[in-house]
Design an enzyme around this catalytic site. Structure first.
Site, PDB file in Angstrom:
ATOM      1  N   ASP A  47       0.843  -1.201   0.000  1.00  0.00           N
ATOM      2  CA  ASP A  47       0.000   0.000   0.000  1.00  0.00           C
ATOM      3  C   ASP A  47       0.879   1.251   0.000  1.00  0.00           C
ATOM      4  OD1 ASP A  47       0.856  -0.139   2.611  1.00  0.00           O
ATOM      5  OD2 ASP A  47      -1.138   0.052   3.514  1.00  0.00           O
ATOM      6  N   SER A  48       2.210   1.048  -0.020  1.00  0.00           N
ATOM      7  CA  SER A  48       3.137   2.151  -0.289  1.00  0.00           C
ATOM      8  C   SER A  48       2.796   2.799  -1.630  1.00  0.00           C
ATOM      9  CB  SER A  48       4.585   1.649  -0.303  1.00  0.00           C
ATOM     10  OG  SER A  48       4.729   0.526  -1.149  1.00  0.00           O
ATOM     11  N   ASP A  86      -1.189  -6.096  -0.149  1.00  0.00           N
ATOM     12  CA  ASP A  86      -1.423  -5.479   1.162  1.00  0.00           C
ATOM     13  C   ASP A  86      -2.908  -5.310   1.426  1.00  0.00           C
ATOM     14  OD1 ASP A  86       0.651  -4.970   2.913  1.00  0.00           O
ATOM     15  OD2 ASP A  86       1.274  -3.120   1.894  1.00  0.00           O
ATOM     16  N   LYS A 115      -1.109  -9.404   3.038  1.00  0.00           N
ATOM     17  CA  LYS A 115      -0.276  -8.948   4.158  1.00  0.00           C
ATOM     18  C   LYS A 115      -1.070  -7.941   4.979  1.00  0.00           C
ATOM     19  CE  LYS A 115       3.389  -5.971   3.616  1.00  0.00           C
ATOM     20  NZ  LYS A 115       2.953  -4.813   4.432  1.00  0.00           N
ATOM     21  N   GLU A 117      -0.975  -5.422   8.711  1.00  0.00           N
ATOM     22  CA  GLU A 117      -0.172  -4.815   9.768  1.00  0.00           C
ATOM     23  C   GLU A 117      -0.774  -5.113  11.141  1.00  0.00           C
ATOM     24  OE1 GLU A 117       0.522  -0.628   9.071  1.00  0.00           O
ATOM     25  OE2 GLU A 117       1.204  -0.972   7.016  1.00  0.00           O
ATOM     26  N   GLU A 184       9.683  -4.342   9.845  1.00  0.00           N
ATOM     27  CA  GLU A 184      10.104  -3.054   9.275  1.00  0.00           C
ATOM     28  C   GLU A 184      10.735  -2.177  10.355  1.00  0.00           C
ATOM     29  OE1 GLU A 184       7.126  -1.086   6.904  1.00  0.00           O
ATOM     30  OE2 GLU A 184       8.366   0.719   6.659  1.00  0.00           O
TER      31      GLU A 184
HETATM   32  O1  KIV Z   1       3.609  -1.127   1.549  1.00  0.00           O
HETATM   33  C1  KIV Z   1       4.763  -1.555   1.423  1.00  0.00           C
HETATM   34  O2  KIV Z   1       5.447  -1.323   0.425  1.00  0.00           O
HETATM   35  C2  KIV Z   1       5.308  -2.355   2.515  1.00  0.00           C
HETATM   36  C3  KIV Z   1       6.771  -2.610   2.509  1.00  0.00           C
HETATM   37  C4  KIV Z   1       7.508  -1.395   2.869  1.00  0.00           C
HETATM   38  C5  KIV Z   1       7.145  -3.759   3.402  1.00  0.00           C
HETATM   39  O3  KIV Z   1       4.594  -2.764   3.385  1.00  0.00           O
END
Ligand code: KIV
Length: 267
Positions: A47-48, A86, A115, A117, A184
């Site tokens: 989600d970056s 994510d 994924k 958090e 992280e």
């Molecule tokens: O969103 C993302 O790119 C991430 C990575 C930095 C691990 O979660």
């Protein structure tokens, strides 16, 4: 014939055999193809993308629709890599919401893993996803979706109490059925301790060389990140003639345990 994708079983075997796992973020089909051709085993649709593709200040505005769109592009552009999507901000607030979001990421997006958090507060969600056969990657340490609560993007897990909490979170996620964990921005010694303690692969970003694999945000490792990049970022395009060569160099350095170096880590 279709090439077989890397699976969670392959990643578990790589950990057992001591082969480091090379992970990068990807948000579109072309980069997905270039990255997996260069040897990247796991493509993380992070989600970056909210920050590096959409230009948002944080990852919070990213929606499940955004994630489905980019995940589908990455899946179309790749044949062999395992694609992790994510779960965006608030999509895991309840098990029912998480099942709905993960279902879309897998059915419409084509992801092979999701994924999310958070640690022990996510156990019910992780168990609900795992019960439906959905591979889950946990994410501990610096949690960008909690940036406002954390008061900024800071190293996490310093001091015995915080470190103990992080180890307990990691063990609980594994016990709940997670197949992988991202750590992280945590002290290198703590990340190594967690990697040794867990059966499942631990992928580090700003977490030292003691993890089972490494991940970076694609644009950061191509020198297109922030003006003052954090210390864990290396520009792999320097000295290379192309994006493909830079990514191959990243994969080589990760596999050989040369990246990250001590200078990229935290105490
Ligand atoms: O969103 C993302 O790119 C991430 C990575 C930095 C691990 O979660």
């Amino acid at each position: 014939m279709r090439e077989k994708r890397i699976s969670v079983v392959d990643l578990a075997r790589m950990k057992t055999e001591g082969e480091k796992i090379a992970v990068l973020t990807a948000y579109d089909a072309t980069f997905a193809r270039v990255l997996e051709t260069a040897g990247v085993e796991v493509l993380l649709v992070g989600d970056s993308l909210g920050m590096v593709v959409q230009g948002q200040a944080t990852t919070l505005p990213v929606s499940v629709d955004d994630m489905v769109y980019h995940t589908a592009a990455v899946v179309r552009g790749s044949r062999r890599a395992l694609v992790v999507a994510d779960m965006p901000f608030l999509s895991c607030a309840t098990p029912a919401m998480a099942l709905e979001a993960a279902g879309r990421l897998m059915q419409r997006g084509g992801a092979q893993m999701v994924k999310l958090e958070g640690g022990r507060r996510r156990l019910e969600v992780v168990e609900a996803l795992v019960a439906e056969g959905i591979p889950v990657c946990g994410h501990l340490g610096l949690l960008p979706q909690s940036v406002h609560k954390l008061g900024g993007y800071r190293v996490q897990g310093r001091g015995a109490e915080e470190a103990g909490r992080l180890v307990a979170d990691a063990e609980a996620l594994q016990a709940a059925g997670a197949d992988m964990l991202v750590l992280e921005c945590v002290p290198s010694a703590l990340a190594e301790r967690v990697s040794r303690a867990l059966r499942i692969p631990v992928i580090g970003i700003g977490a030292g060389v003691g993890c089972d694999g490494q991940v970076l945000v694609l644009y950061d490792m191509l020198g297109m990140g922030p003006e003052n990049p954090p210390r864990f970022i290396e520009d792999f395009l320097v000295g290379q003639g192309s994006v493909a060569a830079a990514v191959k160099q990243y994969v080589r350095e990760v596999k050989a345990g040369r990246f990250p170096g001590p200078e990229h880590g935290f105490e």
